[in-house]
Write an enzyme that holds these catalytic residues in place. Sequence first.
Site, short mmCIF file in Angstrom:
data_model
loop_
_atom_site.label_atom_id
_atom_site.label_comp_id
_atom_site.label_asym_id
_atom_site.label_seq_id
_atom_site.Cartn_x
_atom_site.Cartn_y
_atom_site.Cartn_z
N TYR A 12 -1.20 7.77 -11.37
CA TYR A 12 -2.12 6.67 -11.06
C TYR A 12 -1.36 5.37 -10.80
CZ TYR A 12 -6.05 3.47 -11.20
OH TYR A 12 -6.97 2.50 -10.86
N SER A 60 -4.68 -1.83 -7.97
CA SER A 60 -5.05 -1.97 -9.37
C SER A 60 -4.03 -2.87 -10.04
CB SER A 60 -5.06 -0.60 -10.06
OG SER A 60 -5.19 -0.72 -11.46
#
Length: 316
Positions: A182, A170
């Site tokens: 995350y 990401s």
Amino acid sequence: MCLILTVTGVLVTIVIARIIEFWLRRPYIETITDKYVFITGCDTGFGNKLAKQLDTKGVHVIAACLTDKGRRDLDDVTSGRVKTLLLDVTDHDSVVKAYEEVVKIIPHQAALWGVVNNAGMSRNSGYLVWSRKEDYEKVLGVNLLGTVDVTLTFLPLLRKSSGRLVNVASCAGRMAAQPAGYCESKYAVEAFSDLVRRERKHFGDRFRVSIIEPGVFSTHIASKENMSNCVTSAWNRLSENEKEDFPESFLKKYIDEKSVLIDKLSSRDLSQVTDVMEHALFSKWPRTRYAAGWDAKLLWVPLSYCPTWFQDIVWS
């Protein structure tokens, strides 16, 4: 005047180099219809979209879903080229069982051309001090350890096929933007993928490794509903003393700010991600890293190269 000419020359050189690179990387391998690709996280989002997209191109897809519903829904809209199976990437026994099923599906062990580690989750706890160890354990278990386990389990097949390993990281793996695991997990996926790519040369392996770095897209992970539910849950478990330091107004402010950010940045066009996944799988000369989404290319990636003090100012 000399400075302007120099800067202009550099920019023109960069543009020409990128155009040449684009055309060099454009050709695909000769045939893709005899290739088998294994994808994790196909219930919804990028994995689901990629499975359908490759199916229309004639690729044999083995799509791993977490739930029976996800598996049935995908079966209903795809051809016989798509085989679905259940997989929980946090359970090693489940990963081994998936490997055994894949070996039964493919005609020979050198036939598995690609593995796409797409399965992922997000658990935004709001502010860092609202986070708990279990938040990190759950997210890291899926995003990082799941990617590691699937990669190490399926790597022997990729070594035989000289195929492709595609790991979904990401832009949050370049620029830390939220707590609860995350961003940390995506930074680690980047590092793990780099290690796999570099070590393969030591053994003379010819499989390629690519990293996908999506920006903000309209998937469940990046949805306002998921963000709001996770943040509210994190706030609710605070002690009464902690809630005195962080009253409900902090919760509302965080949700409102992040909702505006999601509205401004998120894209509904998931093909921006699945197209680069496809390119990483079948291009003759795949890229090492693919940024996907206008915010990734114009905001997050450029910002990741800026000085830390500037990043802190922008994020604050």
